[in-house]
Scaffold this motif. Sequence first.
Motif, PDB file in Angstrom:
ATOM      1  N   PHE A 110       0.815  -1.215   0.000  1.00  0.00           N
ATOM      2  CA  PHE A 110       0.000   0.000   0.000  1.00  0.00           C
ATOM      3  C   PHE A 110       0.849   1.266   0.000  1.00  0.00           C
ATOM      4  CE2 PHE A 110      -2.564  -3.389   1.809  1.00  0.00           C
ATOM      5  CZ  PHE A 110      -3.687  -3.316   0.998  1.00  0.00           C
ATOM      6  N   GLN A 111       2.115   1.123  -0.387  1.00  0.00           N
ATOM      7  CA  GLN A 111       2.959   2.284  -0.614  1.00  0.00           C
ATOM      8  C   GLN A 111       2.975   2.583  -2.101  1.00  0.00           C
ATOM      9  OE1 GLN A 111       6.790   1.585   1.148  1.00  0.00           O
ATOM     10  NE2 GLN A 111       5.892   0.748   3.030  1.00  0.00           N
ATOM     11  N   LEU A 134      -3.048   1.184  -5.137  1.00  0.00           N
ATOM     12  CA  LEU A 134      -3.241   0.681  -3.786  1.00  0.00           C
ATOM     13  C   LEU A 134      -2.955   1.745  -2.741  1.00  0.00           C
ATOM     14  CD1 LEU A 134      -1.789  -2.943  -4.076  1.00  0.00           C
ATOM     15  CD2 LEU A 134      -4.179  -2.218  -4.045  1.00  0.00           C
ATOM     16  N   ALA A 135      -1.984   2.630  -3.014  1.00  0.00           N
ATOM     17  CA  ALA A 135      -1.718   3.731  -2.079  1.00  0.00           C
ATOM     18  C   ALA A 135      -2.929   4.650  -1.977  1.00  0.00           C
ATOM     19  CB  ALA A 135      -0.484   4.510  -2.528  1.00  0.00           C
ATOM     20  N   CYS A 139      -6.037   3.706  -2.576  1.00  0.00           N
ATOM     21  CA  CYS A 139      -7.067   2.937  -1.866  1.00  0.00           C
ATOM     22  C   CYS A 139      -6.887   3.068  -0.361  1.00  0.00           C
ATOM     23  CB  CYS A 139      -6.995   1.462  -2.273  1.00  0.00           C
ATOM     24  SG  CYS A 139      -7.594   1.127  -3.941  1.00  0.00           S
ATOM     25  N   ARG A 140      -5.667   2.925   0.082  1.00  0.00           N
ATOM     26  CA  ARG A 140      -5.430   3.026   1.529  1.00  0.00           C
ATOM     27  C   ARG A 140      -5.789   4.409   2.055  1.00  0.00           C
ATOM     28  NH1 ARG A 140      -0.520   0.452   4.836  1.00  0.00           N
ATOM     29  NH2 ARG A 140      -1.331   0.874   6.909  1.00  0.00           N
ATOM     30  N   VAL A 193      -9.600   4.724   2.199  1.00  0.00           N
ATOM     31  CA  VAL A 193     -10.167   3.934   3.297  1.00  0.00           C
ATOM     32  C   VAL A 193      -9.862   4.602   4.635  1.00  0.00           C
ATOM     33  CG1 VAL A 193     -10.030   1.731   4.512  1.00  0.00           C
ATOM     34  CG2 VAL A 193     -10.136   1.766   2.024  1.00  0.00           C
ATOM     35  N   ASP A 194      -8.630   5.119   4.797  1.00  0.00           N
ATOM     36  CA  ASP A 194      -8.288   5.831   6.035  1.00  0.00           C
ATOM     37  C   ASP A 194      -9.183   7.052   6.221  1.00  0.00           C
ATOM     38  OD1 ASP A 194      -6.332   4.005   6.587  1.00  0.00           O
ATOM     39  OD2 ASP A 194      -4.674   5.232   5.842  1.00  0.00           O
ATOM     40  N   LYS A 252     -10.258   0.331   7.586  1.00  0.00           N
ATOM     41  CA  LYS A 252      -8.938  -0.286   7.498  1.00  0.00           C
ATOM     42  C   LYS A 252      -8.905  -1.213   6.289  1.00  0.00           C
ATOM     43  CE  LYS A 252     -10.221  -3.830  10.923  1.00  0.00           C
ATOM     44  NZ  LYS A 252      -9.839  -4.488  12.205  1.00  0.00           N
ATOM     45  N   ILE A 253      -7.699  -1.375   5.742  1.00  0.00           N
ATOM     46  CA  ILE A 253      -7.521  -2.169   4.527  1.00  0.00           C
ATOM     47  C   ILE A 253      -6.340  -3.099   4.721  1.00  0.00           C
ATOM     48  CG2 ILE A 253      -6.027  -0.451   3.429  1.00  0.00           C
ATOM     49  CD1 ILE A 253      -7.349  -1.179   0.754  1.00  0.00           C
ATOM     50  N   GLY A 254      -6.404  -4.264   4.091  1.00  0.00           N
ATOM     51  CA  GLY A 254      -5.320  -5.219   4.230  1.00  0.00           C
ATOM     52  C   GLY A 254      -5.363  -6.261   3.136  1.00  0.00           C
ATOM     53  N   PHE A 302     -11.229  -4.598   2.696  1.00  0.00           N
ATOM     54  CA  PHE A 302     -11.285  -3.390   3.509  1.00  0.00           C
ATOM     55  C   PHE A 302     -12.616  -3.364   4.238  1.00  0.00           C
ATOM     56  CE2 PHE A 302     -12.970  -2.180  -0.594  1.00  0.00           C
ATOM     57  CZ  PHE A 302     -14.027  -1.315  -0.333  1.00  0.00           C
TER      58      PHE A 302
END
Length: 689
Positions: free
Chosen positions: A492-493, A512-513, A515-516, A519-520, A525-527, A540
């Motif tokens: 997620f970087q 993905l960054a 997306c995170r 979501v934040d 939270k996402i994983g 998420f």
Amino acid sequence: MPQGLAQQERKRQAILLQGLSAALICGLFFSEFLTRTQLQIAAFWPANALLTAGLAVLTAKRGLMLVGMFVTFHLAADLLAGDSIGRALLYTAIDLLEALAAWRVCVRLWGRTPRVRTMRALAVLPAVTTPIAAVSATLCAAVLSLGFGEPLFKTWVDWFLRGALGLAVVLPGALVLVDAQHRRAYRVSLREQGVLLFAVAAITLLCAHPLSGAPPFLIFPIGLYAAYRLGARGAAWACLIVALITLPIAMSGASPRFNAILGPTAQARTIQVFIAVLFYTCMAASLVLAQQDRLRRLLQRREQLTRVARARALAATEAKTEFLATMSHEIRTPLNSVLGFAQLLAKRDDLSPDARRQVNLIDSAGAALVAVLDDILDFSRVETGQIELQPQPTCAADLLRETAAIMAPEIRAKGLELEVDIADAAGRHHALDADRLRQILINLLNNALRFTEQGRISARLTIEPGAAADRLRFEIVDTGVGIALEKQALLFQRASADIALGRMPAGAGLGLAICRALVDAMGGKIGVDSVPGRGSCFWFELSAEPAEQSASPTPAAAAATPAAAGRILVVDDHPINLEIAATLMSMAGYDVDQAASAAQAIDRARKTAYDLILMDMHMPEMDGLEATRAIRALPAPFGAAPIVAMSADALPTQVERCYAAGMVDHIPKPVQREALYAKVERWRRKPAR
């Protein structure tokens, strides 16, 4: 060392040698003639401490010169005070050995010139010099007892207190006085220094004088005030002044304030304890204040550096934003022409299958480039904290189905199966930002599509009702390559998913960054859970409150509404962009007028009440913002036409300027036909105010 610095150091060394030599000689004669006890041993002996300090701060050559003066004047002072040649040689030898031992121990402990700048250093010095004074006292008492018949214990006590007091008080004081840092720390005028030290001397004389009734403890407040105003150097000078005044008076037995009535021995012990307590009280206070001052200056320095760093960061952010704005505009403008004409060509009926396929490839490649630009802009919003959520009553299940339907053609074209699994017992709407939620799901589905070669992709939703808010868990499961555990933390970087999977990124690598970050921003939270070779599950979770279903039509429904006839003004200084927009609107059934400049647009708007105006931003002489303000100033109905920006300026700050000028919406270039039609139909014939 540069010549100028070397010359300056030689001058400093010469001044130090002169000052220490004068202090050493004065201290020898002062102690021998004014502070001797009944056993003819001085009660206060600063000479050894001054020699130790001199050896620590002077060069080797000048240190030897100071040793020579120490031996010469020590012998002279002893002989003039009435000691025999044997006693004079003994005293001189023992004092020299004591000073040399203290110097070697201090240099070994500090590894360099000892400095008294902290409470620890102030405590270490007496801790290492007191045993040395005890050893020299033992040696001297033994020789005097055996050779001269002096009482062993009394001689040892007098000699020990003489040497220990001198090393414990004068050595740290001398090191403080020669330390340039202490001199620079308190920049007080010479006048104030003189007044303070004179006050110390006057109060000390008042307290020590036999005719005065002032108690000795009055010396402590003025000593502490000198330490407060002048720092450690002030504390050292104050204690030295007190010793020079009280010792001669008290040792003569004239001052009953220092236990003269109890006899000479008690008098000497009282003076020694008083000077030691005064010195360490004032010196400790000065060092604590100095430490606080250093911390304050360090904090100020760090705050200044922080302000400078923040200013640089803001400047860098502004430069980056300006660069993104310029590059986005320069890329989107020609791309608008490429995609616009590709869309127009795709509508033609006379294209061969190969030509139509090639046009569609141009349109797909352009759409991919637009997606990259949008990702970069979204990430810019993320980094600058400009993500704004607009929650509306949304059915999460319908949203997941619609998003899966959007991605279904691409997934099935790759030979993969697409499954949608929804566990929603209540079927309620929730307060969600549908656009941002769709963006997250599309990013995750795209990621699964890129790294899955065979098998299936599953989109799942589980909604668990709660007391105040429901828990929504979205999962995108694939049968792709999977991700090693040690690489999952990188996912997620920025530009990380492709690197973690060992592939070159097909886009900007920011999906993905983003997306995170989204979501934040939603408070979730996402994983990811993944096994190499067996696939991955990106998930998420969000907490969302139930919401009443809105009766207003969705954007998709609005876009599907057939366009009715209406008159639209298209404003753009770029002929190709003007032709594309006019053609697209004509194909939708609108009557279109064109304006190649802001002045033409204002002139046409003054004469015709348009249903909608599509306004470019960048135009010569007058830009779209100024043109919008001028049209808004026209009387109704001419100034009430909704104005929609159609520009390659797509950064959040640029869009905000459009709204501030009086525009109602923004369409980024390159223009997507469906988005253009949807927004035109949304605002057509709606008054702007």
